[in-house]
Design a protein around this motif. Structure first.
Motif, PDB file in Angstrom:
ATOM      1  N   THR A   9       0.824  -1.222   0.000  1.00 22.52           N
ATOM      2  CA  THR A   9       0.000   0.000   0.000  1.00 22.52           C
ATOM      3  C   THR A   9       0.852   1.265   0.000  1.00 22.52           C
ATOM      4  O   THR A   9       0.511   2.252  -0.654  1.00 22.52           O
ATOM      5  CB  THR A   9      -0.959  -0.006   1.211  1.00 22.52           C
ATOM      6  OG1 THR A   9      -1.911  -1.066   1.041  1.00 22.52           O
ATOM      7  CG2 THR A   9      -1.713   1.308   1.322  1.00 22.52           C
ATOM      8  N   SER A  64      -7.046   4.161   2.239  1.00 28.18           N
ATOM      9  CA  SER A  64      -7.176   2.707   2.305  1.00 28.18           C
ATOM     10  C   SER A  64      -8.103   2.301   3.448  1.00 28.18           C
ATOM     11  O   SER A  64      -8.997   1.462   3.275  1.00 28.18           O
ATOM     12  CB  SER A  64      -5.787   2.079   2.502  1.00 28.18           C
ATOM     13  OG  SER A  64      -5.877   0.729   2.862  1.00 28.18           O
ATOM     14  N   GLY A  83      -6.500  -1.971  -0.485  1.00 24.02           N
ATOM     15  CA  GLY A  83      -5.285  -1.163  -0.457  1.00 24.02           C
ATOM     16  C   GLY A  83      -4.968  -0.600  -1.836  1.00 24.02           C
ATOM     17  O   GLY A  83      -5.736  -0.782  -2.788  1.00 24.02           O
ATOM     18  N   SER A  84      -3.834   0.057  -1.965  1.00 21.12           N
ATOM     19  CA  SER A  84      -3.450   0.728  -3.207  1.00 21.12           C
ATOM     20  C   SER A  84      -3.268  -0.281  -4.344  1.00 21.12           C
ATOM     21  O   SER A  84      -2.657  -1.338  -4.169  1.00 21.12           O
ATOM     22  CB  SER A  84      -2.145   1.496  -3.008  1.00 21.12           C
ATOM     23  OG  SER A  84      -2.247   2.403  -1.933  1.00 21.12           O
ATOM     24  N   ASN A 129      -7.975   2.175  -5.103  1.00 27.17           N
ATOM     25  CA  ASN A 129      -8.047   1.077  -4.142  1.00 27.17           C
ATOM     26  C   ASN A 129      -8.543  -0.205  -4.793  1.00 27.17           C
ATOM     27  O   ASN A 129      -9.310  -0.169  -5.761  1.00 27.17           O
ATOM     28  CB  ASN A 129      -8.987   1.436  -2.982  1.00 27.17           C
ATOM     29  CG  ASN A 129      -8.299   2.265  -1.923  1.00 27.17           C
ATOM     30  OD1 ASN A 129      -7.102   2.138  -1.691  1.00 27.17           O
ATOM     31  ND2 ASN A 129      -9.049   3.142  -1.263  1.00 27.17           N
TER      32      ASN A 129
END
Length: 444
Positions: free
Chosen positions: A34, A52, A72-73, A298
């Protein structure tokens, strides 16, 4: 689906002491990847952590607290964000991410109304697999550049090779590989984090870590949010939309795969209940929240699905706890400064493995679905996608509008699939969208 043996079921609340430990475990599992994404695209890691956490909480709310997934990213949007920032600055990248979230919402409505078959027709494994390969290979130069050069990203004739940087990258990569292969249990789930910590330590002794920003940072600090109508005025740009939107279609296919894996791990059919449309909508809302705050796109995280599989702790309260911790970490200035002090070769070393894994996962999709590349049709589609995507081909529509790289590759793949005869060969075993006949129409 058969219910698995569980330590904590989806709606069970753990005792407070275990709750904290279980949630921190999920935080560690997602942390390395992330924070890597904002590092690569020059966005705030603090904002990435906050978005996130907020995105995960929104996802849990939209899915009615029935799917224990952490968001998450996303790595898939690294290149599009870089291209969008180059074309129109960070505001363009945020607008593009927001539009990608809108696409998720539209797809969710279509799935609610028409089921899943239409996605399978447009995005068979022979299209999605090569596009994922392009995502990974398209980032190869970024990873190698950070690993080798002091001024990664500069013109090729100005790059400064540094053997110390390369040694740091190799040490980081080696540690990450060793941890991935040999460590078991909890530590086997966080090889990225261990690799970064080990590489950072080695880099410190090699004299390329500056601790001054950490000493000067405040303990509590508001992240560098980048909010529309506060920091900038959004304006629609079709070039940015064409860079970002096609990638969203591919990541939606990945999302479906994640939900099927998660369903098998937990022993509940999340495609049926609460419904894939809710899951995709939750992902889209999480992305729009991130774009509104100035964070990267995300997506649901396979690392955290791995934690669920090993621990058998399926509680959504544990996932929610991890989200709250992520939000809190985003406001701790010392942590943000520590992330910012990580030398580029450390991230470069980790990225060599991660981006290769992304490319390999595209290849795995073809293998798992038993797509026959000996078939001329499949060979043509996959070959065109990979060369157009990796080669950086583009179509200049107007002076301001360009369809390039990954987006063009995905569009070409879909078009070739739709017009070439023999479509049945492109679906392989259809495992990516496997549902029984009575589940093809998703109910609410």
């Amino acid at each position: 689906m058969k219910q698995k043996d569980v330590t904590l079921n989806v709606h069970e609340v753990p005792p407070l002491s275990k709750w904290i430990i279980f949630s921190i475990q999920h935080l560690f599992a997602m942390f390395g990847a992330t924070i890597l994404v904002p590092f690569l695209v020059d966005l705030s890691p603090g904002v990435a952590l906050v978005s996130s956490g907020l995105g995960t909480l929104a996802y849990l709310l939209i899915t009615r607290g029935q799917i224990p997934a952490y968001l998450g990213s996303s790595f898939a949007f690294i290149v599009p964000i870089i291209l969008a920032k180059t074309a129109g600055g960070p505001q363009a990248a945020m607008l593009g991410s927001f539009l990608a979230g809108v696409v998720y919402g539209i797809v969710a409505l279509l799935i609610k109304g028409f089921g899943l078959k239409w996605i399978m027709r447009i995005l068979p494994p022979v299209v999605v697999g090569p596009v994922i390969i392009v995502i990974g290979l398209g980032l190869a130069n970024v990873a190698v550049g950070m690993a080798m050069y002091e001024n990664a990203g500069a013109p090729s004739n100005e790059l400064i090779y540094n053997p110390t940087y390369f040694s740091v990258a190799i040490v980081t990569l080696a540690l990450t590989i060793i941890c991935s292969v040999f460590l078991k249990g909890f530590f086997g789930l966080i090889p990225i984090l261990i690799g970064i910590v080990g590489g950072y330590t080695y880099a410190f002794f090699m004299g390329i870590v500056d601790l001054t920003p950490i000493r000067e940072a405040k303990l509590f600090e508001v992240p560098d949010f980048y909010i529309p109508f506060v920091n900038y005025t959004p304006s629609l740009d079709w070039e940015i939309a064409l860079i970002m939107v096609p990638v969203a279609i591919v990541t939606i296919a990945e999302h479906i795969g994640d939900q099927m894996v998660l369903s098998k791990v937990v022993g509940r059919n999340f495609i049926e209940k609460p419904g894939l449309h809710r899951s995709i909508l939750g992902d889209g809302i999480a992305t729009m929240i991130a774009a509104t705050l100035g964070g990267p796109h995300n997506t649901t995280y396979g690392e955290n699905i791995g934690v669920l599989a090993i621990t058998k702790v399926f509680s959504v309260f544990v996932i929610g706890g991890a989200a709250v911790f992520a939000i809190c970490f985003g406001f701790i200035g010392k942590i943000t400064a520590l992330i910012g002090s990580i030398p580029s070769p450390v991230m470069g070393g980790v990225s060599i493995l991660l981006f290769g894994i992304i490319a390999s996962s595209g290849l795995r999709m073809l293998i798992d679905n038993k797509v026959d590349l000996g078939n001329t049709r499949n060979l043509i589609i996959s070959s065109v996608i990979i060369v157009i995507g990796v080669g950086g081909a583009f179509v200049q529509v107007t002076d301001q509008l360009q369809i390039a790289g990954m987006a063009l590759a995905a569009i070409c793949g879909v078009i070739l699939h739709l017009i070439l005869p023999g479509k049945e060969s492109s679906y392989g075993t259809n495992e990516m969208f496997e549902l029984s006949e009575d589940k093809q129409q998703i109910s609410g």
